[in-house]
Design a protein around this motif. Structure first.
Motif, PDB file in Angstrom:
ATOM      1  N   ILE A 117       2.225  10.747  -4.174  1.00  0.00           N
ATOM      2  CA  ILE A 117       1.958  10.184  -2.843  1.00  0.00           C
ATOM      3  C   ILE A 117       2.949   9.062  -2.527  1.00  0.00           C
ATOM      4  CG2 ILE A 117       0.306   8.826  -1.492  1.00  0.00           C
ATOM      5  CD1 ILE A 117      -1.927  10.428  -2.941  1.00  0.00           C
ATOM      6  N   THR A 118       3.114   8.140  -3.457  1.00  0.00           N
ATOM      7  CA  THR A 118       3.999   6.999  -3.178  1.00  0.00           C
ATOM      8  C   THR A 118       5.464   7.422  -3.110  1.00  0.00           C
ATOM      9  OG1 THR A 118       4.034   6.401  -5.541  1.00  0.00           O
ATOM     10  CG2 THR A 118       2.430   5.285  -4.132  1.00  0.00           C
ATOM     11  N   GLU A 119       5.842   8.409  -3.923  1.00  0.00           N
ATOM     12  CA  GLU A 119       7.224   8.889  -3.833  1.00  0.00           C
ATOM     13  C   GLU A 119       7.478   9.549  -2.475  1.00  0.00           C
ATOM     14  OE1 GLU A 119       9.800   8.412  -5.856  1.00  0.00           O
ATOM     15  OE2 GLU A 119       8.512   7.216  -7.155  1.00  0.00           O
ATOM     16  N   ALA A 120       6.479  10.268  -1.979  1.00  0.00           N
ATOM     17  CA  ALA A 120       6.644  10.939  -0.687  1.00  0.00           C
ATOM     18  C   ALA A 120       6.631   9.936   0.470  1.00  0.00           C
ATOM     19  CB  ALA A 120       5.547  11.979  -0.495  1.00  0.00           C
ATOM     20  N   LEU A 121       5.761   8.923   0.379  1.00  0.00           N
ATOM     21  CA  LEU A 121       5.690   7.914   1.442  1.00  0.00           C
ATOM     22  C   LEU A 121       6.851   6.924   1.379  1.00  0.00           C
ATOM     23  CD1 LEU A 121       1.866   7.100   1.431  1.00  0.00           C
ATOM     24  CD2 LEU A 121       3.145   8.209   3.275  1.00  0.00           C
ATOM     25  N   ASN A 122       7.355   6.687   0.170  1.00  0.00           N
ATOM     26  CA  ASN A 122       8.497   5.787  -0.045  1.00  0.00           C
ATOM     27  C   ASN A 122       8.274   4.394   0.552  1.00  0.00           C
ATOM     28  OD1 ASN A 122      11.064   5.272  -1.122  1.00  0.00           O
ATOM     29  ND2 ASN A 122      12.056   5.644   0.840  1.00  0.00           N
ATOM     30  N   PRO A 123       7.161   3.752   0.196  1.00  0.00           N
ATOM     31  CA  PRO A 123       6.911   2.412   0.745  1.00  0.00           C
ATOM     32  C   PRO A 123       7.618   1.329  -0.055  1.00  0.00           C
ATOM     33  CG  PRO A 123       5.091   3.066  -0.635  1.00  0.00           C
ATOM     34  CD  PRO A 123       6.086   4.199  -0.683  1.00  0.00           C
ATOM     35  N   SER A 124       7.693   0.147   0.538  1.00  0.00           N
ATOM     36  CA  SER A 124       8.155  -1.041  -0.170  1.00  0.00           C
ATOM     37  C   SER A 124       7.116  -2.130   0.045  1.00  0.00           C
ATOM     38  CB  SER A 124       9.518  -1.502   0.358  1.00  0.00           C
ATOM     39  OG  SER A 124      10.003  -2.582  -0.413  1.00  0.00           O
ATOM     40  N   VAL A 125       6.673  -2.734  -1.048  1.00  0.00           N
ATOM     41  CA  VAL A 125       5.537  -3.642  -0.977  1.00  0.00           C
ATOM     42  C   VAL A 125       6.030  -5.078  -0.827  1.00  0.00           C
ATOM     43  CG1 VAL A 125       3.389  -4.333  -2.107  1.00  0.00           C
ATOM     44  CG2 VAL A 125       4.290  -2.042  -2.458  1.00  0.00           C
ATOM     45  N   TYR A 126       6.273  -5.474   0.417  1.00  0.00           N
ATOM     46  CA  TYR A 126       6.565  -6.895   0.643  1.00  0.00           C
ATOM     47  C   TYR A 126       5.826  -7.464   1.840  1.00  0.00           C
ATOM     48  CZ  TYR A 126      10.684  -4.480   2.732  1.00  0.00           C
ATOM     49  OH  TYR A 126      11.530  -3.601   3.369  1.00  0.00           O
ATOM     50  N   THR A 127       5.579  -6.657   2.864  1.00  0.00           N
ATOM     51  CA  THR A 127       4.806  -7.164   4.001  1.00  0.00           C
ATOM     52  C   THR A 127       3.684  -6.196   4.347  1.00  0.00           C
ATOM     53  OG1 THR A 127       6.217  -6.077   5.641  1.00  0.00           O
ATOM     54  CG2 THR A 127       6.811  -8.335   4.984  1.00  0.00           C
ATOM     55  N   TYR A 128       2.618  -6.752   4.907  1.00  0.00           N
ATOM     56  CA  TYR A 128       1.464  -5.947   5.279  1.00  0.00           C
ATOM     57  C   TYR A 128       1.829  -4.932   6.355  1.00  0.00           C
ATOM     58  CZ  TYR A 128      -3.264  -4.743   6.738  1.00  0.00           C
ATOM     59  OH  TYR A 128      -4.409  -4.046   7.054  1.00  0.00           O
ATOM     60  N   GLU A 129       2.746  -5.275   7.235  1.00  0.00           N
ATOM     61  CA  GLU A 129       3.066  -4.370   8.342  1.00  0.00           C
ATOM     62  C   GLU A 129       3.692  -3.068   7.862  1.00  0.00           C
ATOM     63  OE1 GLU A 129       6.514  -5.656  10.859  1.00  0.00           O
ATOM     64  OE2 GLU A 129       6.385  -7.461   9.622  1.00  0.00           O
ATOM     65  N   VAL A 130       4.443  -3.098   6.756  1.00  0.00           N
ATOM     66  CA  VAL A 130       5.065  -1.860   6.273  1.00  0.00           C
ATOM     67  C   VAL A 130       4.286  -1.235   5.122  1.00  0.00           C
ATOM     68  CG1 VAL A 130       7.377  -2.536   7.007  1.00  0.00           C
ATOM     69  CG2 VAL A 130       6.637  -3.045   4.671  1.00  0.00           C
ATOM     70  N   SER A 131       3.371  -1.979   4.513  1.00  0.00           N
ATOM     71  CA  SER A 131       2.671  -1.460   3.340  1.00  0.00           C
ATOM     72  C   SER A 131       1.220  -1.951   3.285  1.00  0.00           C
ATOM     73  CB  SER A 131       3.430  -1.893   2.079  1.00  0.00           C
ATOM     74  OG  SER A 131       3.074  -1.115   0.982  1.00  0.00           O
ATOM     75  N   PRO A 132       0.451  -1.667   4.331  1.00  0.00           N
ATOM     76  CA  PRO A 132      -0.900  -2.239   4.394  1.00  0.00           C
ATOM     77  C   PRO A 132      -1.820  -1.775   3.272  1.00  0.00           C
ATOM     78  CG  PRO A 132      -0.591  -0.590   6.126  1.00  0.00           C
ATOM     79  CD  PRO A 132       0.759  -0.833   5.509  1.00  0.00           C
ATOM     80  N   VAL A 133      -1.839  -0.470   3.013  1.00  0.00           N
ATOM     81  CA  VAL A 133      -2.742   0.060   1.990  1.00  0.00           C
ATOM     82  C   VAL A 133      -2.380  -0.482   0.616  1.00  0.00           C
ATOM     83  CG1 VAL A 133      -3.492   2.153   0.792  1.00  0.00           C
ATOM     84  CG2 VAL A 133      -3.234   2.163   3.281  1.00  0.00           C
ATOM     85  N   PHE A 134      -1.099  -0.434   0.278  1.00  0.00           N
ATOM     86  CA  PHE A 134      -0.698  -0.743  -1.093  1.00  0.00           C
ATOM     87  C   PHE A 134      -0.773  -2.233  -1.407  1.00  0.00           C
ATOM     88  CE2 PHE A 134       1.648   3.252  -0.032  1.00  0.00           C
ATOM     89  CZ  PHE A 134       0.820   4.066  -0.783  1.00  0.00           C
ATOM     90  N   LEU A 135      -0.622  -3.089  -0.397  1.00  0.00           N
ATOM     91  CA  LEU A 135      -0.809  -4.516  -0.632  1.00  0.00           C
ATOM     92  C   LEU A 135      -2.275  -4.838  -0.922  1.00  0.00           C
ATOM     93  CD1 LEU A 135       1.623  -6.176   1.913  1.00  0.00           C
ATOM     94  CD2 LEU A 135       1.509  -6.643  -0.530  1.00  0.00           C
ATOM     95  N   LEU A 136      -3.178  -4.189  -0.194  1.00  0.00           N
ATOM     96  CA  LEU A 136      -4.604  -4.409  -0.438  1.00  0.00           C
ATOM     97  C   LEU A 136      -5.025  -3.851  -1.797  1.00  0.00           C
ATOM     98  CD1 LEU A 136      -6.156  -3.617   3.068  1.00  0.00           C
ATOM     99  CD2 LEU A 136      -5.532  -5.844   2.097  1.00  0.00           C
ATOM    100  N   VAL A 137      -4.449  -2.703  -2.163  1.00  0.00           N
ATOM    101  CA  VAL A 137      -4.733  -2.122  -3.481  1.00  0.00           C
ATOM    102  C   VAL A 137      -4.258  -3.056  -4.588  1.00  0.00           C
ATOM    103  CG1 VAL A 137      -3.979  -0.302  -5.065  1.00  0.00           C
ATOM    104  CG2 VAL A 137      -4.812   0.298  -2.788  1.00  0.00           C
ATOM    105  N   GLU A 138      -3.043  -3.578  -4.450  1.00  0.00           N
ATOM    106  CA  GLU A 138      -2.516  -4.479  -5.477  1.00  0.00           C
ATOM    107  C   GLU A 138      -3.406  -5.716  -5.616  1.00  0.00           C
ATOM    108  OE1 GLU A 138       1.855  -5.672  -6.748  1.00  0.00           O
ATOM    109  OE2 GLU A 138       1.304  -6.746  -4.929  1.00  0.00           O
ATOM    110  N   GLU A 139      -3.847  -6.259  -4.502  1.00  0.00           N
ATOM    111  CA  GLU A 139      -4.719  -7.425  -4.530  1.00  0.00           C
ATOM    112  C   GLU A 139      -6.016  -7.115  -5.284  1.00  0.00           C
ATOM    113  OE1 GLU A 139      -6.035 -10.474  -1.086  1.00  0.00           O
ATOM    114  OE2 GLU A 139      -6.976  -8.499  -0.923  1.00  0.00           O
ATOM    115  N   ALA A 140      -6.594  -5.945  -5.026  1.00  0.00           N
ATOM    116  CA  ALA A 140      -7.851  -5.568  -5.673  1.00  0.00           C
ATOM    117  C   ALA A 140      -7.666  -5.369  -7.176  1.00  0.00           C
ATOM    118  CB  ALA A 140      -8.408  -4.292  -5.030  1.00  0.00           C
TER     119      ALA A 140
END
Length: 503
Positions: A117-140
């Motif tokens: 999933i992450t390889e296909a979405l190719n996100p970068s985790v630095y701001t909520y606007e570009v990576s909302p789901v993954f920032l919340l997951v990392e926090e949890a």
């Protein structure tokens, strides 16, 4: 010319800009067929012990097989699929039940899907606007890991490996000791000194070199016969550093050493750190996952007194490389104060949402992978009890192997395993009646490399070996994967005997 004659055709600098340049249908077909190969050749064979762990080829031969040359024109669809098959065939199958070579192994299906999933979405985790789901997951995930350490609050960041976590911690502790270093640099600082076990990970030396502290300013503390730091020796070295006029600032303890799997006495080390006002970092990259087990968490007794902890779920818990967290007890924003550069094009203060979720300024990276997601999805699937079962089973298998080694002629344990590392010699029949003098040890030193070569060329298994602290080459078997069984432990010993019968 035909393209230009089409309605609304636009040409700029000789390039036609109408429509996409990619052939989506061909791309989708390639992804579909490549995924089928991955399923058939990796996932479905992950627990098949009749398959080879590796298909050994010498480098020059493998270069020819792979056809590594990049050309002006692209390869056809079928050639690319064949390349995929070749890459899989000649790569080491780290998900094979008989891959014991490193401190990672095995395949977790939920983590694998998360990586897809992450390889296909190719996100970068630095701001909520570009990576909302993954920032919340990392926090949890960080919050839950902090609970297992035993802190009431804390902070953290996922990063590329335990080595980077240790470097983060070293730099963070130095910043806490002398905050002016961020702006003024190294000039004018006293000679900084840190302390680590002589069994610590080599990344401590690398971090000291990289950060300008210098490897000579890492004081390595003697260990006991089991590889644990001796607290009394630490106290002596701290006092020595102060007498020399140096400035001690950090102690790095290890929870699960790389070779022997030893756990430093964290409570006693914490006492010394409190006495001298030193930051305590615990490198639990390997051993941290024992915190998940109610039976084995005692190995890390006292870890709640640490200021920072490195913990790699990609090792014992199979979260998939890479999945590594640095966890910090301080919750006052120390990570951000130390590492922030406040790039105005990323971390604007006037965004329309709560910018406290823009956590990228806590990292030395800009682009950063969503590594917490694969751990989170796996944890959701298995629950804490499922992760605990993995730890307990791995350590039970290590205990089984150690007991079997004691029963077999020619096998000799270095020491009783404390964790999942089982270290032993195999003494072939020709050496068993020889006196244990210099000639014996010289000959035994050559045994493990020969057996390793034979097992890899046969492809039957992969097992690491090394010399260590004056001891000649011995095998280090590491149990991790839940796909490993008692039968694999028996096979390991049988195969060593078979491969070495003529030595």
């Amino acid at each position: 010319q035909e393209m230009l004659q089409k309605k609304n055709a636009v040409l700029v600098d000789g390039v036609i800009l109408n429509g996409p340049i990619m052939d989506s249908k061909a791309g989708e077909k390639f992804v579909e067929e490549a995924c089928k190969i991955i399923m058939e050749e990796i996932v479905q064979k992950a627990d098949d012990v009749t398959e080879k762990v590796c298909e050994w080829q010498a480098p020059e031969t493998l270069k020819q097989i792979l056809d590594l040359e990049m050309r002006d024109t692209g390869e056809c669809h079928q050639k690319l699929l064949q390349i995929c098959r070749d890459v899989i065939q000649y790569s080491v199958k780290t998900n094979h039940p008989r891959f014991f070579n490193q401190l990672y192994a095995g395949l977790d299906y939920y983590s694998l899907v998360a990586r897809f999933i992450t390889e296909a979405l190719n996100p970068s985790v630095y701001t909520y606007e570009v990576s909302p789901v993954f920032l919340l997951v990392e926090e949890a995930v960080i919050k839950k890991m902090i609970e297992f350490i035993g802190w009431e609050e804390g902070d953290g960041i996922f990063n590329p490996g335990g080595s980077v976590s240790n470097m983060y911690a070293m730099n963070l502790s130095r910043y806490k000791f002398c905050p002016e270093i961020k702006e003024k640099g190294l000039s004018g600082l006293p000679r900084l000194v840190l302390f680590a076990s002589e069994e610590c990970h080599y990344s401590m030396k690398k971090a000291a070199s990289f950060l300008g502290i210098g490897t000579e300013n890492v004081y390595f503390i003697r260990t006991d016969e089991r590889g644990k730091m001796i607290p009394e020796e630490l106290e002596k070295q701290v006092q020595r550093a102060r007498k020399e006029g140096s400035a001690p600032f950090l102690v790095c303890a290890t929870a699960g050493t790389t070779v022997l799997g030893a756990f430093d006495p964290l409570d006693k080390i914490a006492d010394i750190c409190e006495k001298h006002g030193l930051w305590l970092h615990v490198d639990a990259s390997w051993g941290g996952s024992a915190l998940i087990s109610r039976k084995h968490c005692r190995l890390l007794h006292g870890i709640h007194r640490a200021d920072s902890v490195a913990w790699n779920p990609h090792k014992m818990l199979l979260a998939g490389i890479q999945c590594c967290a640095l966890l910090v007890k301080d919750n006052s924003g120390l990570l951000k104060k130390c590492y922030s550069a406040e790039a105005a094009y990323l971390f604007q203060k006037d965004k329309f949402y709560d910018v406290s979720y823009d956590t990228g300024d806590k990292s030395i990276q800009c682009s950063r992978r969503p590594d917490a997601f694969k751990f989170w999805l796996m944890w959701k699937a298995l629950g804490t009890t499922g992760l605990e079962e993995r730890v307990n089973r791995a350590l039970a298998l290590a205990r089984y192997l150690a007991e079997e080694i004691k029963k077999r002629e020619g096998f000799q344990l270095l020491l009783e395993p404390e964790y999942a590392n089982v270290c032993f010699w195999y003494i072939p029949p020709s050496l068993r009646k020889m006196e244990a003098g210099p000639e014996f040890w010289q000959k035994l030193h050559q045994v493990a490399p020969i057996i390793k070569e034979r097992m890899m060329k046969k492809g039957s298994m992969m097992l690491g070996y090394q010399p260590h602290q004056g001891k000649v080459n011995f095998f280090r078997q590491v149990v991790i994967s839940p796909q490993v069984s008692r039968e694999d432990m028996d096979f390991l010993l049988d195969e060593i005997e078979l491969l070495a019968k003529d030595l």
